[in-house]
Design an enzyme around this catalytic site. Structure first.
Site, PDB file in Angstrom:
ATOM      1  N   CYS A 125     -32.408 -30.462  34.520  1.00 19.62           N
ATOM      2  CA  CYS A 125     -31.241 -29.644  34.853  1.00 19.62           C
ATOM      3  C   CYS A 125     -31.546 -28.162  34.655  1.00 19.62           C
ATOM      4  O   CYS A 125     -31.004 -27.304  35.371  1.00 19.62           O
ATOM      5  CB  CYS A 125     -30.033 -30.076  34.029  1.00 19.62           C
ATOM      6  SG  CYS A 125     -30.339 -30.190  32.255  1.00 19.62           S
ATOM      7  N   HIS A 178     -27.215 -29.926  28.040  1.00 23.47           N
ATOM      8  CA  HIS A 178     -27.189 -29.900  29.505  1.00 23.47           C
ATOM      9  C   HIS A 178     -27.074 -28.454  29.972  1.00 23.47           C
ATOM     10  O   HIS A 178     -26.344 -27.646  29.393  1.00 23.47           O
ATOM     11  CB  HIS A 178     -26.014 -30.732  30.015  1.00 23.47           C
ATOM     12  CG  HIS A 178     -25.959 -30.839  31.506  1.00 23.47           C
ATOM     13  ND1 HIS A 178     -26.997 -31.367  32.262  1.00 23.47           N
ATOM     14  CD2 HIS A 178     -25.001 -30.479  32.395  1.00 23.47           C
ATOM     15  CE1 HIS A 178     -26.672 -31.333  33.531  1.00 23.47           C
ATOM     16  NE2 HIS A 178     -25.470 -30.800  33.646  1.00 23.47           N
TER      17      HIS A 178
END
Length: 991
Positions: free
Chosen positions: A54, A309
Site C-alpha cells: 500500500c 496501512h
C-alpha cells in the site's frame, strides 16, 4: 426443521428449502457482475495491493498526479517504440517493459486511459525487487526511488526529460558556520529532495521548519576549527534555504528510534498545517515567489511503526478536487475540500490520547500524516498530458482483454442462470414425488448424495452405493441410518439422469446379516453366564484322558478374545465402509491393520509349536474338562484342539535335546579355554609395549575386540556363541599391511590391541582359527641401552593406509554435527577433576555386563561368528576398519559430568561466538565476560569455527567468568542484533 438422520422415511431438512418458492436469479451463480470492475466516468484508476504494498501505491498515485513528471516520462524514448516503429507491438506476446522508466510509462498510461477500475502493479514492484509480503519504510522507499529515477533519466538527451527530477523536487540549502572570534563565515551548499522535520515537542508545521533552521552553538569539545584564526573557536551553525523546488516534499519524522526499547516507534502527536504555506520568512533571499499550496497528504494508519496501512489524499491539479486513494478504492471528497476524517482515529486508542485541536478555515490537524506535499502557487493553466501513440496502443490492447473478460463473465453468469432455472424446476417437481407411498415400490439412496443433489454449488456425481453394501452384496443393516427411502419413480429419474449403482430396492435388505447380528447379540448376552460356568468348571480336577490342553494365557483372556471376535464383523464393516459415494478409507492402511491383527495369536494358539504340534513346555498349558472345552468351542470353533493324551511335537523334543547337548559342550569348551588362557582372561601378567618385558624379544598381537568377545563367551557359555576365529584381518589394511605404528600402539591405539606371550600364542593357535599372524620383534645389541632397541612388525606397516586412516580420523573429528561437549566453569581458579577412567571404578565382570547390555541385540562381528561350522574371513577397507573401530570395540568412552559442568550440543561449523551465546544461556555469563580455554589454549577468535579451534566431541572447555551482568535478556537482544547485520534492505535496487 432438522432432518431425522436415523429415520430413512424423513425427507425434511436435507436442503430442499433453498429450491422451494421463488428464487432470485443471482442466487444461481457466484459470479460478480463484471461491470462492477469497470471504471466509472471521470474517476481515477486504483492500484491492487499485492500484500503489503500500500505504501508503494500511495507514492505512485501522488507521482501520477504530478503532470510535469508524467509528461517528461511520456517523452522518454522507449525500446518498444524504437524497435516496433511502423509495425506496432506484436499481438502474439505481452509487452514487457525493460527499464524503470518504461515500467512507469506503461503504469501511468494505464492509470490515465484504462477501462478497469483498478490495475495490477506486479511487474513494476517485481522490477524493483520489493518483497510484497513485508511492509518497508515508506520514507526510505521515496528517497531511494527518486535517486534511482534521477540516475536513470540522467542518461537522456532531452533536457526536459533529463532534468525533470531536479526541476520538480530538488532545492538547495547551505550549512553556514560563523566564527565568534573573527566573524569568518564558511558555507557548504547541498541539494535536498525533501526536508526532514522533527515533530517532537511541536504542534504546528511552521514551528517544525523554524527548528530545522535554528542556530546551533558550537562550544567546548564541539568547537569549530577556524582557518583564519588557525585554532578551535566558539562558533554558530545553521541552515539557510537558498532555493526551493516546484514540488516541496516535507517529511514529518513520525517514526523515530526508541533508545529504551531498541526499536522504532511512531509519534502519534497532532501537527497542524495550512493549505497555503508562505516560505518567504524562511528564505535567505526575500525577493522571490515562495507561496505554496497543499497538493497531497500521505497518511499512515496504525499505532506501530512496523505495521499499519498507507493511504494518500491528493488534489487533482486540473480540477482542484481532492481524492482519497486507498489501493483499489478511490473516493472523491465533497466540495473540493480536504477531509481527513476517519484516518485520524487510532486503531488502539490509549488512555492518554490527546484531543484533536480545533482547526481554523484553511488549516488541518493530523496525527497520522507522515508526508506533506506542497506545490508552488501559479496562475498558469495546468498541463494537458496526452498518452503517446505506442503506449495508447498497449492500453487499448489491455482494454480489449478486459472487454473480452467482461463478456466471458457475463456469458458464464447467463449460463449459470439457465442451468439454475432448469434445476429449480427439476427439484420442485421431483421433491413432491420423492417420498415412497405405502405399498409402492421404493429405492434406497444415501442421504449424502441427496444433499449434494440439492446443493446448488456442486453438480451431483453418479450415484455410488458400493460403500454401503454388506459382504453379501446387499444393503448393510448399519447403513440404514444414513440412507433415505424414495419412490421408484424418482429413483428411475436419478439413475437415468446421473447414472451409477447398484440399485438398492426392497430386495436389497439383507436377511443373512440380520440373522447373523441376532446370533452375535445372543452370544454377547450369554457370554457373562458362560464365563461364570467355565470358571467353575476350571476348578474341577480332570481325571483320566477326557480333558483337553488349553494355553494358560488363552484361559486368562478368553472372555476378552470372545468379545473381540463377536465385534469383529462390526469392525470389518467399519473398515470396509468409509464415507459414502466412493470416498473409501485408504486400502493400504486397512490392509496393514489386517496384517497386524493376523500376527496376533488367536485362542489356544499360544501352545502351538512352530511345527504346528503341541508345545513341549507344560508350564504354559493346563488340562480342562470336556464340558469346559465345549463351552469354549462355541466361541472359538476354529481353535486348535489337543486332547489330554496328545503327544508333544517330536521335532521340538529333538531340538531340545540338541540344545541341551550344545549347552553342555559350550560349558566344557569355555572351562577348558579359561583354564588354558588364565592370563588373557584376568589381565594378569599381560605384557606392555611401554615397558617391554625382558624375558622375551617377541610378542604377538590380537584385537581387543576378540578378547572381549571371548571373555563374554567364557562368562556366559549358554547365552553367547563361541568364538572361532582370532579375526586379525581387522587390524590390517586391504594390502595386508599393519595399520598401527609401534608408537601409536603404546599410546592412542593401545586400547584396540591386546599383547600375547609366545607360550600363550601357541595355545591360541590350537584353540582358534588364526587368519593372520601379527608379531612385534625387538632387536637389541648386547649391552646396549634398552631405549635404543629397534622394533619391527610382521607384517610391516603400510604407510599409505596408515596416513589415510589418520586423515579420516581427523576429518571425522572436524566434521561432526550435533556432538556433545562439556563446559566446566572455573571458580577461584580451581577445577574439579573428572574421573580419568570411570570404567576402572567397577569390577571387570561388571564392566563387561554393562558393555553387553549396551550392545544392540544380534550385533556380532563376522570375524568371530561361527556359521555353517566354518570361520568367515572378512576383507576390510579403511571405512570398514573405522566402522569396526567405532562399533566393534565396546569400551565405554562416555564422559561423566562433574559439579560445575554442563553439556552442550554443538557442530564443527558453528563459530565461537555462537558457542558463547549458548554458554550465556546455560551459565548466565555474557559473551564478553567469558574466558574460554581448551587444553591450556585460549579460545579468543569469535569468527573461527569450533572445528578449526580443535574442539572435538567429548571435549571439556574451561570457562572463567569476569564480573557478571544482570540484564541477560537485553544482552541477548544485542547479540541477535549483531548477528542480523542491521535492518533489512528495500529490495536489491535499494542496497
Amino acid at each position: 426443521r432438522r432432518n431425522c438422520r436415523g429415520n430413512p422415511n424423513c425427507l425434511v431438512g436435507i436442503g430442499e428449502h433453498v429450491w422451494l418458492g421463488e428464487i432470485d436469479e443471482n442466487s444461481f451463480h457466484n459470479i460478480d457482475d463484471p461491470n462492477c470492475e469497470r471504471r466509472k466516468k471521470n474517476a481515477f484508476v486504483g492500484l491492487t495491493n499485492l500484500g503489503a504494498t500500500c505504501y508503494v501505491n500511495t507514492f505512485l498515485q501522488m507521482w501520477f498526479l504530478n503532470l510535469e513528471l508524467r509528461q517528461a516520462l511520456y517523452l522518454c524514448p522507449s525500446t518498444c517504440n524504437e524497435n516496433m516503429a511502423g509495425e506496432g507491438v506484436p499481438r502474439d506476446k505481452d509487452y514487457e517493459p525493460q527499464t524503470i522508466c518504461e515500467h512507469l510509462q506503461y503504469l501511468f498510461a494505464l492509470l490515465q486511459n484504462s477501462k478497469r477500475r483498478y490495475i495490477d502493479p506486479s511487474a513494476f514492484v517485481k522490477a524493483l525487487g520489493l518483497d510484497t509480503g513485508q511492509q518497508q519504510d515508506a520514507q526510505e522507499f521515496s528517497k531511494l526511488f527518486m535517486s534511482l529515477l534521477e540516475d536513470t533519466l540522467s542518461k537522456q538527451k532531452n533536457p526536459d526529460v533529463r532534468n525533470i527530477v531536479q526541476k520538480q523536487f530538488c532545492g538547495e540549502y547551505a550549512y553556514v558556520t560563523v566564527c565568534n572570534q573573527c566573524g569568518r563565515e564558511s558555507k557548504l551548499v547541498s541539494k535536498f529532495y525533501e526536508l526532514e522535520l522533527n515533530i517532537q515537542g511541536h504542534k504546528q508545521l511552521t514551528d517544525c521548519i523554524t527548528e530545522f533552521l535554528k542556530e546551533e552553538k558550537l562550544e567546548g569539545d564541539n568547537r569549530y576549527f577556524c582557518e583564519t584564526c588557525q585554532s578551535k573557536q566558539n562558533a554558530t551553525r545553521k541552515i539557510r534555504l537558498l532555493s526551493l523546488p516546484c514540488t516541496l516534499n516535507l517529511q514529518l519524522m513520525r517514526f523515530v528510534f526508541d533508545r529504551q526499547t531498541g526499536h522504532k516507534k511512531k509519534l502519534n502527536t497532532y501537527i497542524g498545517f495550512s493549505e497555503l504555506l508562505d516560505m518567504e520568512p524562511f528564505m535567505e533571499q526575500k525577493n522571490g515567489v515562495y507561496v505554496y499550496e497543499l497538493s497531497a497528504v500521505l497518511i499512515h494508519r496504525g499505532v506501530s511503526a512496523y505495521s499499519g496501512h498507507y493511504i494518500a489524499h491528493v488534489k487533482d491539479p486540473q480540477t482542484g478536487e481532492w481524492y482519497k486513494f486507498n489501493d483499489e478504492d478511490i473516493e472523491k471528497m465533497e466540495g473540493k475540500k480536504l477531509q481527513l476524517g476517519i484516518e485520524e482515529d487510532l486503531a488502539e486508542p490509549s488512555k492518554s490520547q490527546t484531543r484533536k485541536p480545533k482547526c481554523g478555515k484553511g488549516t488541518h490537524c493530523s496525527r497520522n500524516a507522515y508526508m506533506l506535499v506542497y506545490r508552488l502557487q501559479t496562475r498558469e493553466k495546468s498541463l494537458t498530458v496526452k498518452v503517446p501513440a505506442f503506449l495508447q496502443e498497449l492500453v487499448e490492447r489491455d482494454n480489449c482483454k478486459f472487454e473480452e473478460w467482461c463478456n466471458e463473465m457475463a456469458e458464464m453468469r447467463k449460463q449459470s442462470v439457465a442451468r439454475g432455472k432448469i434445476k429449480h424446476e427439476e427439484v420442485k417437481e421431483l421433491y413432491k414425488r420423492l417420498p415412497a407411498e405405502a405399498g409402492s415400490p421404493y429405492d434406497f439412496i444415501s442421504l449424502e448424495w441427496l444433499q449434494k443433489w440439492l446443493d446448488e454449488s456442486t453438480p451431483p456425481k453418479p450415484i455410488d452405493n458400493t460403500a454401503c453394501l454388506c459382504s453379501h452384496g446387499k444393503l448393510h443393516p448399519d447403513k440404514i441410518s444414513i440412507m433415505k427411502r424414495i419412490s421408484e419413480y424418482v429413483a428411475d429419474f436419478f439413475y437415468r439422469r446421473y447414472g451409477g449403482g447398484p440399485r438398492l430396492n426392497v430386495k436389497a435388505l439383507c436377511k443373512d446379516c440380520v440373522v447373523e447380528r441376532c446370533r452375535i447379540l445372543r452370544l454377547k448376552n450369554q457370554l457373562n453366564e458362560d464365563y461364570k460356568t467355565v470358571t467353575n468348571l476350571l476348578k474341577i480336577t480332570v481325571k483320566g484322558n477326557d480333558g483337553f490342553w488349553v494355553g494358560k494365557a488363552s484361559l486368562r483372556s478368553w472372555r476378552q478374545l470372545a468379545l473381540e471376535q463377536l465385534n469383529e464383523q462390526d469392525e470389518d464393516a467399519e473398515h470396509s465402509n468409509g464415507k459414502m459415494n466412493g470416498n473409501a478409507q485408504n486400502k493400504d492402511e486397512s490392509n496393514e491393520e489386517k496384517r497386524e491383527e493376523e500376527e496376533e495369536l488367536n485362542f489356544n494358539e499360544d501352545i502351538v509349536c512352530p511345527h504346528g504340534g503341541l508345545c513341549i513346555s507344560e508350564n504354559e498349558r493346563r488340562v480342562v474338562s470336556k464340558e469346559a472345552w465345549e463351552k469354549l468351542k462355541q466361541y472359538f470353533p476354529k481353535a486348535p484342539e489337543f486332547p489330554n493324551n496328545k503327544e508333544c511335537c517330536s521335532q521340538c523334543k529333538i531340538l531340545e535335546r540338541e540344545g541341551e547337548e550344545n549347552e553342555a559342550l559350550h560349558k566344557m569348551m569355555a572351562s577348558e579355554q579359561k583354564t588354558s588362557l588364565q592370563n588373557l582372561f584376568h589381565d594378569k601378567c599381560r605384557p606392555c609395549l611401554g615397558s617391554w618385558p625382558q624375558e622375551t624379544d617377541e610378542l604377538y598381537i590380537v584385537s581387543q575386540f576378540f578378547v572381549e568377545e571371548w571373555r563374554k563367551f567364557v562368562r556366559r557359555p549358554t547365552r553367547c556363541s563361541p568364538v572361532s576365529s582370532v579375526g586379525n584381518s581387522a587390524l590390517l589394511c586391504p594390502h595386508g599391511g599393519l595399520m598401527f605404528t609401534y608408537a601409536s600402539m603404546t599410546k592412542e591405539d593401545s586400547k584396540l590391541i591386546a599383547l600375547i606371550w609366545p607360550s600363550e600364542w601357541e595355545r591360541i593357535q590350537k584353540l582358534f582359527v588364526v587368519d593372520h599372524v601379527i608379531k612385534i620383534t625387538r632387536a637389541q645389541a648386547a649391552g646396549a641401552d634398552p631405549e635404543g632397541a629397534l622394533y619391527t612388525s610382521e607384517p610391516q606397516l603400510c604407510p599409505e593406509c596408515r596416513e589415510g586412516l589418520l586423515c579420516q580420523q581427523q576429518r571425522d573429528l572436524r566434521e561432526y554435527t550435533q556432538a556433545t561437549i562439556y563446559i566446566h566453569k572455573v571458580v577461584d581458579n580451581k577445577k574439579v577433576m573428572k574421573d580419568a577412567a570411570p570404567e576402572l571404578n567397577v569390577s571387570s565382570s561388571e564392566a563387561e555386563e554393562e558393555r553387553e547390555e549396551n550392545k544392540p541385540e544380534g550385533e556380532q562381528d563376522p570375524d568371530f561368528n561361527q556359521a555353517n561350522g566354518g570361520a568367515k574371513r572378512q576383507k576390510i577397507s579403511h571405512q570398514s576398519y573405522i566402522t569396526y573401530q567405532k562399533q566393534g570395540i565396546r569400551r565405554s568412552t562416555r564422559h561423566r559430568k562433574v559439579r560445575g559442568e554442563k553439556a552442550l550440543l554443538v557442530s564443527a561449523n558453528q563459530t565461537l561466538k555462537e558457542l558463547k551465546i549458548q554458554i550465556m544461556h546455560a551459565f548466565s555469563v555474557a559473551p564478553f565476560d567469558q574466558n574460554l580455554s581448551i587444553d591450556g589454549k585460549i579460545l579468543s577468535d569469535d569468527t573461527a569455527t569450533l572445528g578449526s579451534l580443535g574442539v572435538i566431541p567429548e571435549s571439556v572447555i574451561l570457562l572463567k567468568a569476569d564480573e557478571p551482568i544482570a540484564d541477560y535478556a537485553a544482552m541477548d537482544d544485542v547479540m541477535q542484533g549483531e548477528e542480523g547485520g542491521g535492518p533489512q534492505g528495500l529490495g536489491a535496487w535499494g542496497r
